[in-house]
Design an enzyme around this catalytic site. Structure first.
Site, PDB file in Angstrom:
ATOM      1  N   LYS A 173       0.832  -1.209   0.000  1.00 25.97           N
ATOM      2  CA  LYS A 173       0.000   0.000   0.000  1.00 25.97           C
ATOM      3  C   LYS A 173       0.865   1.257   0.000  1.00 25.97           C
ATOM      4  O   LYS A 173       0.534   2.259  -0.646  1.00 25.97           O
ATOM      5  CB  LYS A 173      -0.922   0.003   1.218  1.00 25.97           C
ATOM      6  CG  LYS A 173      -1.831   1.243   1.319  1.00 25.97           C
ATOM      7  CD  LYS A 173      -2.742   1.393   0.099  1.00 25.97           C
ATOM      8  CE  LYS A 173      -3.558   2.687   0.129  1.00 25.97           C
ATOM      9  NZ  LYS A 173      -4.565   2.712   1.190  1.00 25.97           N
TER      10      LYS A 173
ATOM     11  N   LYS B  27       0.010  11.917   5.429  1.00 25.25           N
ATOM     12  CA  LYS B  27       0.368  10.889   6.412  1.00 25.25           C
ATOM     13  C   LYS B  27       0.953   9.656   5.726  1.00 25.25           C
ATOM     14  O   LYS B  27       1.977   9.108   6.163  1.00 25.25           O
ATOM     15  CB  LYS B  27      -0.873  10.520   7.225  1.00 25.25           C
ATOM     16  CG  LYS B  27      -0.686   9.395   8.235  1.00 25.25           C
ATOM     17  CD  LYS B  27      -1.078   8.015   7.683  1.00 25.25           C
ATOM     18  CE  LYS B  27      -2.538   7.922   7.358  1.00 25.25           C
ATOM     19  NZ  LYS B  27      -2.936   6.547   6.929  1.00 25.25           N
TER      20      LYS B  27
END
Length: 294
Positions: free
Chosen positions: A171, A239
């Protein structure tokens, strides 16, 4: 596995939980804000007033939370998932967090007799609504097969990519590619507009050639209209790129273009645009080009 406890009913988690309800699963959901719970109840699911109430009788627990500290708190906390889930349950974390935190969660779950999978997703809000997300799964192969029926409801491309933490590593690579592509699409659109080219026609032909990509298909039209209603917020991608940079440094891998895009995303966040869609990188390109629009 028919009873699912779902923690985190936001932009991504809400549609995923609703799709599980439509597929016949008995879903009990909990969210920090009540609106997400109410939407799930309206879709035919059940609402919970606490993490414990959501997971106590569940065969599987799915979490979709913003960041690593949230997952730690919700899963490992004194009143968290592992404190209430039954032995033999399956924990599926679909959040995007640090790979080392996923491994930490997996180890803590195993000590409680609970199998854990890290299963972050890609595809944005529309992919969650349509149930065609890409899901990259880390963990034991046996646990992956147990979860497969649920994955088939919410995703279209579902791949077991390795052991604990592997899903989060893949990811991270996904977020690196997506951020870089959005930045290049943003630069291209500002470039085209500066030359007075019909951007709609340009997008059509670019999408049909080697430059074709899903950012052009899904994001570029809204970017041209300066519509930045979030499908995925800048603050979350900021983030995620922090996760990428940390993981790359730990592995001794140099990612110069990724580092540059991370700085651009950080600048957009610092300017107060964290709640906008990550396509708002276009705003920063305009500003740097002296072509900003009010």
């Amino acid at each position: 596995m028919t009873k699912v406890g779902f923690i985190g009913l936001g932009i991504m988690g809400g549609p995923m939980a609703a799709n599980l309800v439509k597929a016949g699963f008995e879903v009990t959901g909990y969210n920090r804000s009540r609106a997400g719970v109410d939407r799930l109840v309206a879709a035919g699911g059940r609402g919970a007033n606490s993490v414990g109430q959501a997971v106590r009788d569940a065969d599987a627990v799915i979490t979709m939370l913003p960041d690593s500290p949230d997952v730690r708190a919700v899963v490992l906390g004194e009143d968290g998932v592992l404190a209430h889930a039954r032995e033999g349950a399956l924990l599926i974390d679909c959040s995007t967090i640090r790979p080392d935190v996923s491994r930490e969660v997996g180890q803590a779950a195993a000590a409680k007799g609970i199998q854990a999978l890290d299963a972050p997703v890609s595809g944005g809000e529309q992919g969650a609504i349509e149930g065609n997300l890409s899901i990259m799964v880390g963990g034991a192969a046996e646990a992956f097969e147990t979860a497969r029926e649920m994955f088939d409801v919410v995703g279209a491309t579902i791949v077991h990519v390795g052991g604990p933490g592997a899903g989060q590593t893949v990811k991270a690579a996904n977020q690196l590619i997506v951020a870089g592509t959005i930045e290049l699409v943003a630069e291209s659109l500002v470039f085209l507009e500066a030359h007075g080219v019909d951007t709609g026609a340009a997008i059509e032909v670019l999408a049909g050639g080697l430059a074709g990509n899903r950012i052009l298909d899904r994001k570029a039209p809204a970017m041209v209209r300066r519509e930045f209603t979030p499908g995925f917020r800048v603050e979350l991608h900021h983030k995620d790129l922090g996760i990428v940079l940390q993981a790359a440094r730990e592995a001794g891998v140099v990612i110069p273009l990724g580092a540059a895009v991370a700085q651009l995303m950080a600048a957009l966040e610092a300017q107060g645009h964290g709640a906008l869609d990550h396509g708002a990188l276009l705003k920063l390109v305009e500003q740097l080009s002296g072509r900003g629009q009010e």
